[in-house]
Design a protein around this motif. Structure first.
Motif, PDB file in Angstrom:
ATOM      1  N   ASP A   1      13.562  -6.265  -0.636  1.00  0.00           N
ATOM      2  CA  ASP A   1      14.055  -5.146  -1.221  1.00  0.00           C
ATOM      3  C   ASP A   1      13.265  -4.270  -2.045  1.00  0.00           C
ATOM      4  OD1 ASP A   1      13.684  -6.945  -3.078  1.00  0.00           O
ATOM      5  OD2 ASP A   1      15.678  -7.078  -4.260  1.00  0.00           O
ATOM      6  N   TRP A   2      11.814  -4.526  -1.700  1.00  0.00           N
ATOM      7  CA  TRP A   2      10.849  -3.887  -2.427  1.00  0.00           C
ATOM      8  C   TRP A   2      11.125  -2.208  -1.987  1.00  0.00           C
ATOM      9  CZ3 TRP A   2       6.713  -4.768  -5.515  1.00  0.00           C
ATOM     10  CH2 TRP A   2       5.880  -3.680  -5.806  1.00  0.00           C
ATOM     11  N   ASN A   3      10.825  -1.107  -3.163  1.00  0.00           N
ATOM     12  CA  ASN A   3      10.983   0.153  -3.088  1.00  0.00           C
ATOM     13  C   ASN A   3       9.822   0.379  -3.151  1.00  0.00           C
ATOM     14  OD1 ASN A   3      11.487   2.715  -3.263  1.00  0.00           O
ATOM     15  ND2 ASN A   3      13.363   2.407  -4.921  1.00  0.00           N
ATOM     16  N   ASN A   4       9.152   1.030  -2.046  1.00  0.00           N
ATOM     17  CA  ASN A   4       7.762   1.816  -2.031  1.00  0.00           C
ATOM     18  C   ASN A   4       7.867   3.069  -2.695  1.00  0.00           C
ATOM     19  OD1 ASN A   4       6.265   0.314  -0.347  1.00  0.00           O
ATOM     20  ND2 ASN A   4       7.069   1.035   1.483  1.00  0.00           N
ATOM     21  N   HIS A   5       9.102   3.588  -3.131  1.00  0.00           N
ATOM     22  CA  HIS A   5       8.860   4.935  -3.876  1.00  0.00           C
ATOM     23  C   HIS A   5       8.938   4.753  -5.369  1.00  0.00           C
ATOM     24  CE1 HIS A   5       9.848   6.871  -0.439  1.00  0.00           C
ATOM     25  NE2 HIS A   5      10.813   6.177   0.074  1.00  0.00           N
ATOM     26  N   LYS A   6       9.537   3.473  -5.812  1.00  0.00           N
ATOM     27  CA  LYS A   6       9.118   3.232  -7.257  1.00  0.00           C
ATOM     28  C   LYS A   6       8.714   1.807  -7.520  1.00  0.00           C
ATOM     29  CE  LYS A   6      13.366   5.760  -8.640  1.00  0.00           C
ATOM     30  NZ  LYS A   6      14.496   5.555  -9.301  1.00  0.00           N
TER      31      LYS A   6
ATOM     32  N   LEU B   1      -7.874 -15.047   1.212  1.00  0.00           N
ATOM     33  CA  LEU B   1      -6.660 -15.463   1.228  1.00  0.00           C
ATOM     34  C   LEU B   1      -5.885 -15.507   2.584  1.00  0.00           C
ATOM     35  CD1 LEU B   1      -5.558 -14.043  -2.237  1.00  0.00           C
ATOM     36  CD2 LEU B   1      -5.957 -16.319  -1.997  1.00  0.00           C
ATOM     37  N   GLY B   2      -6.328 -14.656   3.671  1.00  0.00           N
ATOM     38  CA  GLY B   2      -6.084 -14.771   4.799  1.00  0.00           C
ATOM     39  C   GLY B   2      -4.952 -13.733   4.932  1.00  0.00           C
ATOM     40  N   LEU B   3      -4.884 -12.709   4.216  1.00  0.00           N
ATOM     41  CA  LEU B   3      -3.714 -11.571   4.065  1.00  0.00           C
ATOM     42  C   LEU B   3      -4.537 -10.208   4.951  1.00  0.00           C
ATOM     43  CD1 LEU B   3      -3.008 -11.742   0.333  1.00  0.00           C
ATOM     44  CD2 LEU B   3      -2.055 -13.130   2.113  1.00  0.00           C
ATOM     45  N   SER B   4      -3.172  -9.855   5.654  1.00  0.00           N
ATOM     46  CA  SER B   4      -3.451  -8.587   6.294  1.00  0.00           C
ATOM     47  C   SER B   4      -3.075  -7.538   5.462  1.00  0.00           C
ATOM     48  CB  SER B   4      -2.572  -8.530   7.758  1.00  0.00           C
ATOM     49  OG  SER B   4      -2.815  -7.572   8.511  1.00  0.00           O
ATOM     50  N   GLN B   5      -4.046  -6.598   4.853  1.00  0.00           N
ATOM     51  CA  GLN B   5      -4.057  -5.342   4.320  1.00  0.00           C
ATOM     52  C   GLN B   5      -2.759  -5.387   3.277  1.00  0.00           C
ATOM     53  OE1 GLN B   5      -3.624  -1.707   6.893  1.00  0.00           O
ATOM     54  NE2 GLN B   5      -5.782  -1.344   6.144  1.00  0.00           N
ATOM     55  N   PRO B   6      -3.134  -6.194   2.362  1.00  0.00           N
ATOM     56  CA  PRO B   6      -2.217  -6.237   1.141  1.00  0.00           C
ATOM     57  C   PRO B   6      -2.396  -4.847   0.323  1.00  0.00           C
ATOM     58  CG  PRO B   6      -3.803  -7.574   0.660  1.00  0.00           C
ATOM     59  CD  PRO B   6      -3.964  -7.219   1.870  1.00  0.00           C
ATOM     60  N   VAL B   7      -1.283  -4.464  -0.462  1.00  0.00           N
ATOM     61  CA  VAL B   7      -1.390  -3.471  -1.209  1.00  0.00           C
ATOM     62  C   VAL B   7      -2.174  -3.935  -2.663  1.00  0.00           C
ATOM     63  CG1 VAL B   7      -0.296  -1.720  -2.978  1.00  0.00           C
ATOM     64  CG2 VAL B   7       0.247  -1.982  -0.560  1.00  0.00           C
ATOM     65  N   GLY B   8      -3.269  -3.303  -2.927  1.00  0.00           N
ATOM     66  CA  GLY B   8      -3.762  -3.636  -4.308  1.00  0.00           C
ATOM     67  C   GLY B   8      -3.417  -2.978  -5.479  1.00  0.00           C
ATOM     68  N   ILE B   9      -3.198  -3.462  -6.705  1.00  0.00           N
ATOM     69  CA  ILE B   9      -2.613  -2.757  -7.671  1.00  0.00           C
ATOM     70  C   ILE B   9      -3.371  -2.987  -8.917  1.00  0.00           C
ATOM     71  CG2 ILE B   9      -0.190  -2.660  -9.161  1.00  0.00           C
ATOM     72  CD1 ILE B   9       1.213  -3.463  -6.998  1.00  0.00           C
ATOM     73  N   LEU B  10      -3.752  -1.990  -9.539  1.00  0.00           N
ATOM     74  CA  LEU B  10      -4.525  -1.960 -10.855  1.00  0.00           C
ATOM     75  C   LEU B  10      -3.328  -1.744 -12.141  1.00  0.00           C
ATOM     76  CD1 LEU B  10      -7.679  -0.048  -9.675  1.00  0.00           C
ATOM     77  CD2 LEU B  10      -7.115  -2.690  -9.934  1.00  0.00           C
TER      78      LEU B  10
ATOM     79  N   SER C   1       5.020   3.979   5.136  1.00  0.00           N
ATOM     80  CA  SER C   1       6.439   4.037   5.762  1.00  0.00           C
ATOM     81  C   SER C   1       6.979   2.634   5.761  1.00  0.00           C
ATOM     82  CB  SER C   1       6.269   4.258   7.287  1.00  0.00           C
ATOM     83  OG  SER C   1       5.439   3.618   8.040  1.00  0.00           O
ATOM     84  N   SER C   2       6.276   1.411   5.909  1.00  0.00           N
ATOM     85  CA  SER C   2       6.663   0.038   5.611  1.00  0.00           C
ATOM     86  C   SER C   2       6.142  -0.860   4.526  1.00  0.00           C
ATOM     87  CB  SER C   2       6.308  -0.644   7.155  1.00  0.00           C
ATOM     88  OG  SER C   2       4.830  -0.750   6.973  1.00  0.00           O
ATOM     89  N   ASN C   3       7.259  -1.742   4.177  1.00  0.00           N
ATOM     90  CA  ASN C   3       6.800  -2.404   3.020  1.00  0.00           C
ATOM     91  C   ASN C   3       5.492  -3.518   3.493  1.00  0.00           C
ATOM     92  OD1 ASN C   3       9.022  -1.163   1.714  1.00  0.00           O
ATOM     93  ND2 ASN C   3      10.252  -3.178   2.034  1.00  0.00           N
ATOM     94  N   PRO C   4       4.707  -3.570   2.274  1.00  0.00           N
ATOM     95  CA  PRO C   4       3.804  -4.605   2.396  1.00  0.00           C
ATOM     96  C   PRO C   4       4.256  -5.920   2.437  1.00  0.00           C
ATOM     97  CG  PRO C   4       3.865  -3.660   0.100  1.00  0.00           C
ATOM     98  CD  PRO C   4       4.774  -2.973   0.908  1.00  0.00           C
ATOM     99  N   THR C   5       3.515  -6.886   2.975  1.00  0.00           N
ATOM    100  CA  THR C   5       4.082  -8.035   2.981  1.00  0.00           C
ATOM    101  C   THR C   5       3.581  -8.867   1.855  1.00  0.00           C
ATOM    102  OG1 THR C   5       2.051  -9.133   4.065  1.00  0.00           O
ATOM    103  CG2 THR C   5       3.875  -8.647   5.497  1.00  0.00           C
ATOM    104  N   HIS C   6       2.227  -8.468   1.199  1.00  0.00           N
ATOM    105  CA  HIS C   6       1.710  -9.019  -0.023  1.00  0.00           C
ATOM    106  C   HIS C   6       1.094  -8.163  -1.143  1.00  0.00           C
ATOM    107  CE1 HIS C   6       1.634 -12.964   2.471  1.00  0.00           C
ATOM    108  NE2 HIS C   6       1.928 -13.447   1.261  1.00  0.00           N
ATOM    109  N   LEU C   7       0.949  -8.538  -2.329  1.00  0.00           N
ATOM    110  CA  LEU C   7       0.336  -7.531  -3.276  1.00  0.00           C
ATOM    111  C   LEU C   7      -0.804  -8.271  -3.895  1.00  0.00           C
ATOM    112  CD1 LEU C   7       3.354  -6.382  -5.390  1.00  0.00           C
ATOM    113  CD2 LEU C   7       2.376  -5.268  -3.373  1.00  0.00           C
ATOM    114  N   LEU C   8      -1.917  -7.652  -4.164  1.00  0.00           N
ATOM    115  CA  LEU C   8      -3.129  -8.365  -5.097  1.00  0.00           C
ATOM    116  C   LEU C   8      -3.072  -7.329  -6.363  1.00  0.00           C
ATOM    117  CD1 LEU C   8      -5.739  -8.976  -2.419  1.00  0.00           C
ATOM    118  CD2 LEU C   8      -4.289 -10.465  -3.400  1.00  0.00           C
ATOM    119  N   VAL C   9      -2.854  -8.119  -7.510  1.00  0.00           N
ATOM    120  CA  VAL C   9      -2.628  -7.416  -8.604  1.00  0.00           C
ATOM    121  C   VAL C   9      -3.715  -7.769  -9.847  1.00  0.00           C
ATOM    122  CG1 VAL C   9      -1.040  -6.784 -10.421  1.00  0.00           C
ATOM    123  CG2 VAL C   9      -0.107  -7.419  -8.259  1.00  0.00           C
ATOM    124  N   ASP C  10      -4.086  -6.828 -10.184  1.00  0.00           N
ATOM    125  CA  ASP C  10      -5.175  -6.905 -11.387  1.00  0.00           C
ATOM    126  C   ASP C  10      -4.239  -6.526 -12.776  1.00  0.00           C
ATOM    127  OD1 ASP C  10      -7.070  -6.841 -13.597  1.00  0.00           O
ATOM    128  OD2 ASP C  10      -8.499  -6.173 -12.211  1.00  0.00           O
ATOM    129  N   ALA C  11      -4.010  -7.504 -13.615  1.00  0.00           N
ATOM    130  CA  ALA C  11      -2.996  -7.164 -14.481  1.00  0.00           C
ATOM    131  C   ALA C  11      -3.603  -6.685 -15.889  1.00  0.00           C
ATOM    132  CB  ALA C  11      -2.143  -8.290 -14.724  1.00  0.00           C
TER     133      ALA C  11
END
Length: 535
Positions: free
Chosen positions: A222-227, A40-49, A2-12
């Motif tokens: 302005d992060w869009n969780n749906h896209k 990194l001291g982050l709270s539940q970032p979204v992980g992206i592969l 429901s809410s936007n994450p504060t950080h992303l961790l991305v494996d590109a």
């Protein structure tokens, strides 16, 4: 979510290989992302592969098509689609979210890899690098030029540098978690925008790596969780995006292990691997290596190639001068016992020693197996400073003990009939024979495993034989020769020095290895002085 994450961790740079179990793949990524978020001291970032699928691989489409079946198998995960076709969401029972996004990996006509991230569009393999990047941009993807073994050096490195420089705002560089720690990024990439990733290899245990190397980035309002795919593209293309790389480069041991297993798992290619000889390891042949015709029927003609300008280019520039200076200094030191000696250079058309020998007061004759071997020493021959003669190096037209010292470098590693060759060198030498050769007890032993790297740096590299020293010395003893001196030139592989192009750094590396005794026992190639026992 429901809410936007504060950080992303991305494996590109991610591959979901056929040998990977999806459950293990997801759990490894979740665990790696969790470890990095704690560091990194982050709270539940979204992980992206970000998937980078090669031609013919459809892992992302298979995940989407088998979503219902996967949901039954992956009891710890909830799988859901988004409002875009390029991303799929996996939510763990712990609350941790993973996003897997579609993307491709393309190989250009120059053999350079290009990643096209966050897209379903396919760019055709085999186009030029420039055309491939243009097609990737047209496909609304993020084009990335990733690091690879031998891909960012030599001619291909120049092409990568030019393309990154031409389109710095549109094209990314991609550091790679498979890059060993001792292998630095080239200067042109260190200041360029990086989208790093793991690039897991098609080896079963590599399923543990996704998510362990990549970057973190703060999520805008302005992060869009749906896209999320479109949002990530917009974020990375913005001038304000601040990326922080996380994870560590691969250990040298893991790098060598992976490269070894990759080559063992590949089907052999006919007529591209030289045979092994006399308890030795032989490096992979380069089918593109230049061949030079010869009009004679001599059985050993390895010096024809080493006498060419193309071969000499391997020793061009400051690093080449440094490599050759070490060779010459060691040679002249061994020759101090024979002032003003008559020297026969067998296969010495490469000209690496000739001028130095003459400057030290020695008289020099060079034997080559073809007239073309005179090319690089022609000025010295024409000026009457040294002699040159074409001859069969297994049956040279000289009497026994004709020369004080016989030197043959760049030959023993390439001749087929090494024992007759050594016997002939000994026959015409009155006082000493000096040869160089790579040894099995050194880093040269793994050269067959790293041949793509060696080829990328040296271009015209060729097969060579690493010697079992006990066998070589045993045969020399039978010829009446004894060890007069032995000098191991380099502890670190010469290809590493050529890659770094930093004589100062190379001097420090080799000096440290010599201080700790590593060079003596594990260095290569060896310069060996064998003296006549009767002298």
């Amino acid at each position: 979510m429901s809410s936007n994450p504060t950080h992303l961790l991305v494996d590109a740079h991610v591959h979901l290989h056929d040998c990977f179990e999806v459950a293990k793949f997801l759990e490894a990524a979740r665990s790696n992302f969790e470890q990095q978020s704690q560091k990194l001291g982050l709270s539940q970032p979204v992980g992206i592969l970000l998937l980078t699928e090669c031609s013919g691989v459809e892992a992302f489409d298979n995940l989407v098509a088998s979503q219902s079946q996967l949901q039954q198998q992956l009891t710890d995960w909830d799988i859901s689609t988004t409002e875009e076709a390029t991303s799929l969401r996996f939510t763990h029972r712990s609350g941790q979210t993973l996003l897997i996004m579609a993307g491709r990996q393309v190989v250009t006509e120059e053999g350079i890899e290009v990643l096209t991230l966050i897209t379903e569009e396919t760019v055709t393999d085999g186009l030029s690098l420039e055309k491939t990047v243009q097609e990737a941009i047209t496909a609304n993807s993020l084009p990335v030029l990733p690091w690879g073994v031998g891909k960012w050096i030599g001619k291909r490195g120049e092409l990568v540098e030019a393309r990154l420089g031409a389109m710095p705002e549109k094209v990314f560089a991609g550091d790679n978690g498979g890059r060993p720690g001792f292998w630095p990024l080239p200067g042109f990439c260190q200041e360029h925008r990086q989208l790093p990733g793991t690039d897991p290899l098609p080896l079963e245990y590599e399923v543990e790596r996704p998510g362990s190397f990549g970057f973190s980035i703060q999520v805008p309002s302005d992060w869009n969780n749906h896209k999320p795919g479109e949002s990530l593209k917009q974020l990375l293309q913005s001038d304000t995006a601040e990326l922080q790389t996380y994870g560590r480069s691969q250990s040298p041991f893991r790098f060598v292990k992976n490269q070894s297993l990759l080559r063992l798992n590949k089907p052999p290619k006919p007529d591209t691997t030289a045979e092994n000889h006399h308890s030795a390891a032989t490096a992979t042949s380069d089918p593109a290596a230049p061949m030079i015709a010869t009009n004679n029927s001599f059985p050993e003609t390895a010096d024809i190639e080493s006498s060419t300008d193309a071969y000499a280019s391997r020793f061009a520039g400051p690093i080449g001068e440094w490599l050759l200076k070490i060779q010459l200094d060691a040679t002249l030191k061994m020759l101090k016992a024979y002032p003003n000696a008559s020297v026969l250079e067998v296969g010495g058309g490469h000209g690496q020693l000739t001028s130095g020998l003459l400057a030290a007061g020695h008289s020099v004759t060079v034997v080559g197996s073809d007239e073309v071997c005179k090319h690089r020493i022609r000025d010295l021959v024409d000026a009457g400073k040294c002699n040159f003669q074409v001859a069969n190096i297994l049956e040279m037209p000289y009497e026994d003990d004709a020369f004080d010292v016989v030197i043959s470098y760049r030959m023993l590693a390439h001749v087929e009939q090494w024992q007759p060759f050594m016997k002939e060198l000994s026959r015409v030498a009155k006082k000493a024979v000096m040869v160089d050769y790579p040894t099995l007890r050194s880093a040269n032993y793994i050269t067959p495993l790293l041949f793509s790297l060696k080829k990328g740096v040296e271009k015209n590299t060729r097969p060579y034989t690493c010697y079992n020293e006990s066998e070589l010395l045993g045969y020399a003893k039978n010829l009446g020769l004894k060890v007069g001196d032995r000098y191991a030139q380099f502890f670190w592989p010469m290809v590493l020095h050529r890659m770094m192009k930093q004589p100062g750094i190379s001097s420090v590396l080799e000096g440290s290895a010599r201080v700790f005794g590593l060079s003596r026992f594990l260095g290569s190639p060896i310069i060996l002085k064998l003296t006549k026992q009767t002298y």
